[in-house]
Design an enzyme around this catalytic site. Structure first.
Site, mmCIF file in Angstrom:
data_model
loop_
_atom_site.group_PDB
_atom_site.id
_atom_site.type_symbol
_atom_site.label_atom_id
_atom_site.label_comp_id
_atom_site.label_asym_id
_atom_site.label_seq_id
_atom_site.Cartn_x
_atom_site.Cartn_y
_atom_site.Cartn_z
ATOM 1 N N LYS A 286 0.809 -1.232 0.000
ATOM 2 C CA LYS A 286 0.000 0.000 0.000
ATOM 3 C C LYS A 286 0.839 1.279 0.000
ATOM 4 O O LYS A 286 0.469 2.261 -0.611
ATOM 5 C CB LYS A 286 -0.920 0.024 1.230
ATOM 6 C CG LYS A 286 -2.194 -0.756 1.071
ATOM 7 C CD LYS A 286 -3.022 -0.603 2.344
ATOM 8 C CE LYS A 286 -4.460 -0.948 2.136
ATOM 9 N NZ LYS A 286 -5.309 -0.688 3.297
ATOM 10 N N ASP B 198 -10.320 3.796 1.342
ATOM 11 C CA ASP B 198 -10.665 3.536 2.756
ATOM 12 C C ASP B 198 -11.254 4.802 3.386
ATOM 13 O O ASP B 198 -12.142 4.717 4.244
ATOM 14 C CB ASP B 198 -9.425 3.121 3.560
ATOM 15 C CG ASP B 198 -9.056 1.662 3.327
ATOM 16 O OD1 ASP B 198 -9.904 0.905 2.837
ATOM 17 O OD2 ASP B 198 -7.907 1.293 3.632
HETATM 18 P P1 NAP Z 1 -1.467 -2.338 10.426
HETATM 19 O O1 NAP Z 1 -1.013 -1.206 9.578
HETATM 20 O O2 NAP Z 1 -0.615 -3.554 10.518
HETATM 21 O O3 NAP Z 1 -1.706 -1.757 11.924
HETATM 22 C C1 NAP Z 1 -2.147 -2.602 12.944
HETATM 23 C C2 NAP Z 1 -2.294 -1.809 14.242
HETATM 24 O O4 NAP Z 1 -2.847 -2.698 15.214
HETATM 25 C C3 NAP Z 1 -1.000 -1.278 14.814
HETATM 26 O O5 NAP Z 1 -1.267 -0.061 15.457
HETATM 27 C C4 NAP Z 1 -0.605 -2.340 15.828
HETATM 28 O O6 NAP Z 1 0.122 -1.849 16.918
HETATM 29 C C5 NAP Z 1 -1.972 -2.773 16.335
HETATM 30 N N1 NAP Z 1 -1.966 -4.152 16.840
HETATM 31 C C6 NAP Z 1 -1.846 -5.284 16.106
HETATM 32 N N2 NAP Z 1 -1.933 -6.361 16.903
HETATM 33 C C7 NAP Z 1 -2.090 -5.892 18.175
HETATM 34 C C8 NAP Z 1 -2.224 -6.512 19.446
HETATM 35 N N3 NAP Z 1 -2.215 -7.847 19.578
HETATM 36 N N4 NAP Z 1 -2.368 -5.725 20.541
HETATM 37 C C9 NAP Z 1 -2.376 -4.370 20.421
HETATM 38 N N5 NAP Z 1 -2.248 -3.736 19.227
HETATM 39 C C10 NAP Z 1 -2.110 -4.478 18.131
HETATM 40 O O7 NAP Z 1 -2.900 -2.862 9.968
HETATM 41 P P2 NAP Z 1 -4.088 -2.027 9.279
HETATM 42 O O8 NAP Z 1 -3.904 -2.037 7.814
HETATM 43 O O9 NAP Z 1 -4.233 -0.743 9.987
HETATM 44 O O10 NAP Z 1 -5.346 -2.989 9.575
HETATM 45 C C11 NAP Z 1 -5.817 -3.168 10.887
HETATM 46 C C12 NAP Z 1 -7.154 -3.913 10.900
HETATM 47 O O11 NAP Z 1 -8.128 -3.137 10.225
HETATM 48 C C13 NAP Z 1 -7.128 -5.277 10.187
HETATM 49 O O12 NAP Z 1 -7.944 -6.152 10.927
HETATM 50 C C14 NAP Z 1 -7.771 -4.987 8.853
HETATM 51 O O13 NAP Z 1 -8.422 -6.131 8.301
HETATM 52 C C15 NAP Z 1 -8.793 -3.937 9.262
HETATM 53 N N6 NAP Z 1 -9.191 -3.072 8.128
HETATM 54 C C16 NAP Z 1 -10.501 -3.061 7.802
HETATM 55 C C17 NAP Z 1 -10.926 -2.260 6.773
HETATM 56 C C18 NAP Z 1 -12.374 -2.261 6.405
HETATM 57 O O14 NAP Z 1 -12.706 -1.844 5.286
HETATM 58 N N7 NAP Z 1 -13.262 -2.677 7.294
HETATM 59 C C19 NAP Z 1 -10.011 -1.455 6.049
HETATM 60 C C20 NAP Z 1 -8.656 -1.491 6.435
HETATM 61 C C21 NAP Z 1 -8.256 -2.304 7.488
HETATM 62 P P3 NAP Z 1 1.724 -1.625 16.876
HETATM 63 O O15 NAP Z 1 1.940 -0.327 16.136
HETATM 64 O O16 NAP Z 1 2.094 -1.546 18.297
HETATM 65 O O17 NAP Z 1 2.310 -2.809 16.166
#
Ligand code: NAP
Length: 293
Positions: free
Chosen positions: A71, A107
């Site tokens: 991305k 998004d």
């Molecule tokens: P990302 O860039 O990898 O960021 C993940 C975030 O979650 C980071 O802040 C990370 O913290 C935190 N995290 C992960 N595991 C954790 C845990 N066990 N405990 C505490 N914090 C944790 O991922 P992303 O792209 O933002 O996506 C995140 C979620 O949103 C996914 O489930 C994705 O499927 C969902 N999403 C949904 C949509 C939709 O259209 N509904 C769109 C986009 C994303 P650290 O910084 O400390 O590692």
């Protein structure tokens, strides 16, 4: 619809791509609108990204969705990008306009539109965000540009990541009312309680870890709050269940998922995705998959 010489190809690039719902969403919408398009999935290693992007032009692919880990890095391989995509620093949709590749971040549209009916409730009130990753950036951009939050509290496991997002958006959008907190501190309960909008942008609670939840107590939710979980599988997470039991209004990540897809669909085809039908279809599919397991 039968595949023939006129069939237009769109799809998704990422790595690894294990279970994406995008092919289901788009191919269902193409079928019900009778559009001669197919949505395919391409597993592209980071070292092959540049060639894959060139392939979009040489193969005449109409458009591509982009997911983890491309991305951010894909931006430098495109001819142009929307201002949203540039500011957020991430592209999730590419449009091939006669060989010119432009990147978008749909998004932001997905999140903004799914909150539209609650605009009066959430505007100028405090917002609380769990997580500081890619989707948090789209959420924060949407909140600042559409809902003018009174303050935004970002709670993240890695505090410096939250600090750097706050610093970045203060600089580029001039929004100064950020607070950053460590994710697991009990004191965040008070911040959640006093927020009107609470958004989980972490993968906590996502299938197969559906029992996980980003909060330690459910005594933080109350009527008048909007609690939003970006997780879409399961569509109704434990987090949302707790919030709903305490009288909060809840929004599932399914809504954002379908709305961001609908924007990509429109950019590629010029047509409106029938979002209501797509949502019913997707929820049904998810239920039947779970029953089979
Ligand atoms: P990302 O860039 O990898 O960021 C993940 C975030 O979650 C980071 O802040 C990370 O913290 C935190 N995290 C992960 N595991 C954790 C845990 N066990 N405990 C505490 N914090 C944790 O991922 P992303 O792209 O933002 O996506 C995140 C979620 O949103 C996914 O489930 C994705 O499927 C969902 N999403 C949904 C949509 C939709 O259209 N509904 C769109 C986009 C994303 P650290 O910084 O400390 O590692």
């Amino acid at each position: 619809m039968e595949i023939n010489a006129e069939t237009k190809i769109v799809g998704l690039i990422g790595h690894p791509i294990t279970h994406s719902f995008s092919p289901l969403i788009h191919n269902f919408a193409f079928d019900i609108l009778g559009l001669n398009y197919k949505y395919l999935v391409f597993d592209v290693l980071p070292e092959n990204l540049k060639d894959a992007i060139k392939g979009i032009v040489s193969l005449g692919i109409k458009g591509i969705n982009v997911t983890i880990p491309h991305k951010e890095t894909v931006l430098q391989n495109l001819d142009d990008a929307s201002s949203e995509a540039r500011i957020i620093g991430a592209v999730n949709t590419i449009v091939n306009d006669n060989g010119i590749l432009k990147g978008f971040n749909t998004d932001v549209f997905g999140f903004t539109e799914s909150l539209r009916e609650f605009k009066d409730m959430v505007s100028n009130t405090p917002a609380f965000i769990f997580g500081a990753g890619g989707s948090a950036r789209a959420v924060i951009y949407s909140l600042i540009t559409n809902f003018q939050p009174e303050r935004i509290t970002i709670a993240n496991r890695n505090l410096s990541r939250a600090e750097s997002i706050a610093r970045y958006f203060s600089q580029v959008l001039g929004y100064k009312n950020f607070e950053v907190k460590e994710f697991f501190l009990p004191e965040i309960s008070a911040d959640i309680k006093s927020s009107r909008l609470i958004v989980n942008t972490t993968p906590i609670g996502m299938y197969p870890n559906s029992d996980d939840i980003p909060i330690q107590s459910d005594d933080i939710f109350h009527p008048g709050q909007i609690v939003y979980d970006l997780v879409y599988n399961p569509p109704f997470t434990r987090f949302l269940k707790f919030a709903q039991e305490k009288g909060a209004t809840v929004i599932s990540g399914i809504d954002m998922l379908i709305l961001q897809a609908s924007k990509s669909f429109e950019l590629w085809t010029g047509k409106q995705m029938p979002v209501g039908e797509v949502k019913r279809f997707l929820i049904q599919k998810l239920k039947s998959r779970r029953r089979k397991k």
